[in-house]
Design a protein around this motif. Structure first.
Motif, PDB file in Angstrom:
ATOM      1  N   SER A  46       7.613   6.901  18.606  1.00  0.00           N
ATOM      2  CA  SER A  46       8.241   5.638  18.216  1.00  0.00           C
ATOM      3  C   SER A  46       8.027   4.596  19.300  1.00  0.00           C
ATOM      4  O   SER A  46       7.734   4.920  20.447  1.00  0.00           O
ATOM      5  CB  SER A  46       9.736   5.833  17.955  1.00  0.00           C
ATOM      6  N   LYS A  47       8.207   3.341  18.879  1.00  0.00           N
ATOM      7  CA  LYS A  47       8.001   2.211  19.782  1.00  0.00           C
ATOM      8  C   LYS A  47       8.766   1.026  19.217  1.00  0.00           C
ATOM      9  O   LYS A  47       8.776   0.813  18.006  1.00  0.00           O
ATOM     10  CB  LYS A  47       6.501   1.928  19.853  1.00  0.00           C
ATOM     11  N   ASN A  48       9.417   0.253  20.098  1.00  0.00           N
ATOM     12  CA  ASN A  48      10.107  -0.948  19.646  1.00  0.00           C
ATOM     13  C   ASN A  48       9.090  -2.006  19.258  1.00  0.00           C
ATOM     14  O   ASN A  48       8.083  -2.194  19.941  1.00  0.00           O
ATOM     15  CB  ASN A  48      11.014  -1.505  20.744  1.00  0.00           C
ATOM     16  N   LYS A  49       9.361  -2.680  18.153  1.00  0.00           N
ATOM     17  CA  LYS A  49       8.478  -3.750  17.703  1.00  0.00           C
ATOM     18  C   LYS A  49       8.623  -4.939  18.649  1.00  0.00           C
ATOM     19  O   LYS A  49       9.725  -5.283  19.061  1.00  0.00           O
ATOM     20  CB  LYS A  49       8.845  -4.145  16.273  1.00  0.00           C
ATOM     21  N   ARG A  78      16.271  -4.780  17.189  1.00  0.00           N
ATOM     22  CA  ARG A  78      14.812  -4.603  17.123  1.00  0.00           C
ATOM     23  C   ARG A  78      14.446  -3.479  16.172  1.00  0.00           C
ATOM     24  O   ARG A  78      15.103  -2.444  16.132  1.00  0.00           O
ATOM     25  CB  ARG A  78      14.264  -4.281  18.496  1.00  0.00           C
ATOM     26  N   LYS A  79      13.390  -3.716  15.444  1.00  0.00           N
ATOM     27  CA  LYS A  79      12.868  -2.689  14.547  1.00  0.00           C
ATOM     28  C   LYS A  79      12.038  -1.710  15.359  1.00  0.00           C
ATOM     29  O   LYS A  79      11.425  -2.068  16.351  1.00  0.00           O
ATOM     30  CB  LYS A  79      12.013  -3.315  13.457  1.00  0.00           C
ATOM     31  N   LYS A  80      12.029  -0.471  14.900  1.00  0.00           N
ATOM     32  CA  LYS A  80      11.222   0.557  15.547  1.00  0.00           C
ATOM     33  C   LYS A  80      10.022   0.880  14.678  1.00  0.00           C
ATOM     34  O   LYS A  80      10.144   1.017  13.467  1.00  0.00           O
ATOM     35  CB  LYS A  80      12.030   1.836  15.758  1.00  0.00           C
TER      36      LYS A  80
END
Length: 99
Positions: A46-49, A78-80
């Motif tokens: 996963s990664k933060n947008k 924040r979306k992931k």
């Protein structure tokens, strides 16, 4: 002739699949992804947008600071991005990204 050699390629061992997956996951980690789960042939990353700071700064200046409310909301919610990286029995790597 045995059935394993009769038609298609011989499936890779679990150790080889794990090694291939580890190499691919390392590439993602170098680009800022974090590992959520890692099992034999699959990893979830996963990664933060990202927030586009340039245009947000322009809008903050143009609106006299009112745009900061929106930026604060986006920064807190924040979306992931999530990606599932898998290695099949023949060694093909696939990645499915959602978010």
């Amino acid at each position: 002739m045995t059935e394993a050699n009769a038609g298609g390629p011989v499936p890779l061992s679990d150790e080889t699949r794990t090694r291939i997956l580890s190499t691919e996951v390392a590439r993602y980690v170098q680009r800022g992804w974090t590992v959520q789960t890692f099992t034999g042939g699959q990893a979830v990353l996963s990664k933060n947008k990202r927030i586009g700071w340039f245009w947000n700064l322009i809008l903050v200046i143009l609106t006299g600071g009112l745009w900061l409310i929106y930026i604060a909301y986006r920064a807190l919610n924040r979306k992931k991005l999530t990606t599932v990286v898998t290695v099949d029995a023949s060694g093909r790597v696939t990645a499915d990204t959602t978010g």
